[in-house]
Design an enzyme around this catalytic site. Structure first.
Site, PDB file in Angstrom:
ATOM      1  N   THR A  97      25.858 -22.867   1.203  1.00  0.00           N
ATOM      2  CA  THR A  97      27.032 -21.754   2.288  1.00  0.00           C
ATOM      3  C   THR A  97      28.436 -22.424   1.955  1.00  0.00           C
ATOM      4  O   THR A  97      28.591 -23.732   2.662  1.00  0.00           O
ATOM      5  CB  THR A  97      25.988 -22.070   3.208  1.00  0.00           C
ATOM      6  OG1 THR A  97      24.667 -21.475   3.562  1.00  0.00           O
ATOM      7  CG2 THR A  97      27.561 -20.644   4.316  1.00  0.00           C
ATOM      8  N   LYS A 172      26.708 -13.753   3.959  1.00  0.00           N
ATOM      9  CA  LYS A 172      25.641 -15.662   4.682  1.00  0.00           C
ATOM     10  C   LYS A 172      26.405 -15.409   5.951  1.00  0.00           C
ATOM     11  O   LYS A 172      25.707 -15.904   6.547  1.00  0.00           O
ATOM     12  CB  LYS A 172      25.466 -16.066   3.848  1.00  0.00           C
ATOM     13  CG  LYS A 172      25.186 -17.814   4.636  1.00  0.00           C
ATOM     14  CD  LYS A 172      23.723 -17.807   5.171  1.00  0.00           C
ATOM     15  CE  LYS A 172      23.231 -18.970   5.763  1.00  0.00           C
ATOM     16  NZ  LYS A 172      23.214 -20.192   4.769  1.00  0.00           N
ATOM     17  N   LYS A 240      30.050 -26.179  10.292  1.00  0.00           N
ATOM     18  CA  LYS A 240      30.380 -26.080   9.325  1.00  0.00           C
ATOM     19  C   LYS A 240      30.328 -24.958   8.469  1.00  0.00           C
ATOM     20  O   LYS A 240      31.578 -23.900   8.149  1.00  0.00           O
ATOM     21  CB  LYS A 240      29.674 -26.742   8.079  1.00  0.00           C
ATOM     22  CG  LYS A 240      30.732 -26.782   6.449  1.00  0.00           C
ATOM     23  CD  LYS A 240      29.838 -25.396   5.705  1.00  0.00           C
ATOM     24  CE  LYS A 240      28.604 -25.996   5.030  1.00  0.00           C
ATOM     25  NZ  LYS A 240      27.744 -25.336   4.712  1.00  0.00           N
TER      26      LYS A 240
END
Length: 290
Positions: A97, A172, A240
């Site tokens: 990701t 995502k 993150k």
């Protein structure tokens, strides 16, 4: 049988690479910590390499599942990077990701070498990786995706192309935005139940089959009730990911007020020493506020 390289053997990558072997593929792995690569090879009967370049030599497919943008650049680029070892027509599949920006950067670098690049972040957590039932969101060349899809099905239950390069990463981000608000809502609901003198397990047994039900509710309510968070997707990694979402929103003009707020709540959890706790630890923040 395909020749594959898998770079990054964390809690997700380790079992994902193992599923490739179980499906009959020839797999060589690389990990920054060599001992882990050796352990994987001993367990699964595959091979390990000392550098990403060596792992990628002659591979039809190269997969990565590492930490962040910088980690991805480090294993892809440079003299010892994966691209230096890949053959013309090879397919690079990134399961990390990361930002859509680094995805497009590496897509261009791969194209310059005659390599196809698919961004393919995953959802489903460690359990999904271990059971081979991940959801995989993909972006990139349609023809390359059609070739790569059967390979990814070794560890993915849902594998779908959403568009050109970067579309997988953007999808995502949608996933993480939805989870952030959902987990905060679940935390508040269960916290309210506690304050009202209700039994969390009994409450969830009643409501989980209705409109309030979710994967998080079904799979996390018991550990939330027990104040147990030493498992699952870490708060540090969620922050993150949410940072990527918020930065991208600044670029495309999307309004994410709840996401921004929950990101700060996760920052509070980090200050509590919970950086490695599961994301459902938002309820612990509410308990400690009291």
């Amino acid at each position: 049988m395909a020749k594959c390289a898998f770079l990054g053997l964390g809690v997700m990558g380790y079992p994902m690479a193992g599923h490739l072997v179980s499906k009959g593929h020839n797999v060589t792995v690389y990990n920054r910590t060599t001992a882990k690569a050796e352990s994987w090879a001993n367990e699964h009967g595959g091979n390990w390499a000392a550098t990403p370049q060596d792992a990628a030599k002659g591979a039809d497919f190269v997969m990565t599942c590492v930490g962040n943008d910088d980690d991805l650049r480090a294993v892809v680029m440079g003299d010892d990077g994966a691209l230096a070892g890949m053959q013309d027509g090879g397919i690079f599949i990134d399961h990390t990701t990361v930002s859509a920006a680094v995805t497009r950067e590496l897509h261009t670098a791969a194209s310059d070498k005659g390599v196809f690049f698919i961004d393919a972040p995953v959802s489903g957590g460690q359990a999904g990786a271990e059971n081979g039932v991940l959801s995989i969101m993909c972006g990139g060349d349609a023809a390359a995706f059609d070739i790569a899809e059967p390979i990814m099905q070794a560890y993915g239950r849902t594998v779908k192309r959403l568009g050109d390069s970067g579309a997988g990463q953007l999808t995502k981000m949608v996933n993480q935005i939805c989870i952030a608000g959902l987990v905060q809502g679940l935390s508040e609901g269960l916290h309210f139940a506690e304050k009202a003198g209700l039994d969390i397990r009994e409450v969830v047994d009643v409501i989980q089959g209705g409109a309030a039900g979710s994967w998080q509710m079904v799979n996390r309510h018991e550990t939330m009730a027990d104040d147990h968070f030493e498992h699952g997707f870490a708060v540090d990694w969620m922050r993150k990911d949410l940072g990527i979402c918020l930065s991208t929103a600044d670029e495309n003009g999307a309004s994410l007020p709840v996401t921004a707020l929950v990101d700060q709540f996760y920052k509070d959890v980090q200050k509590m020493g919970g950086g490695r706790w599961d994301t459902s630890s938002l309820i612990k923040r509410l308990r400690d506020v009291d």
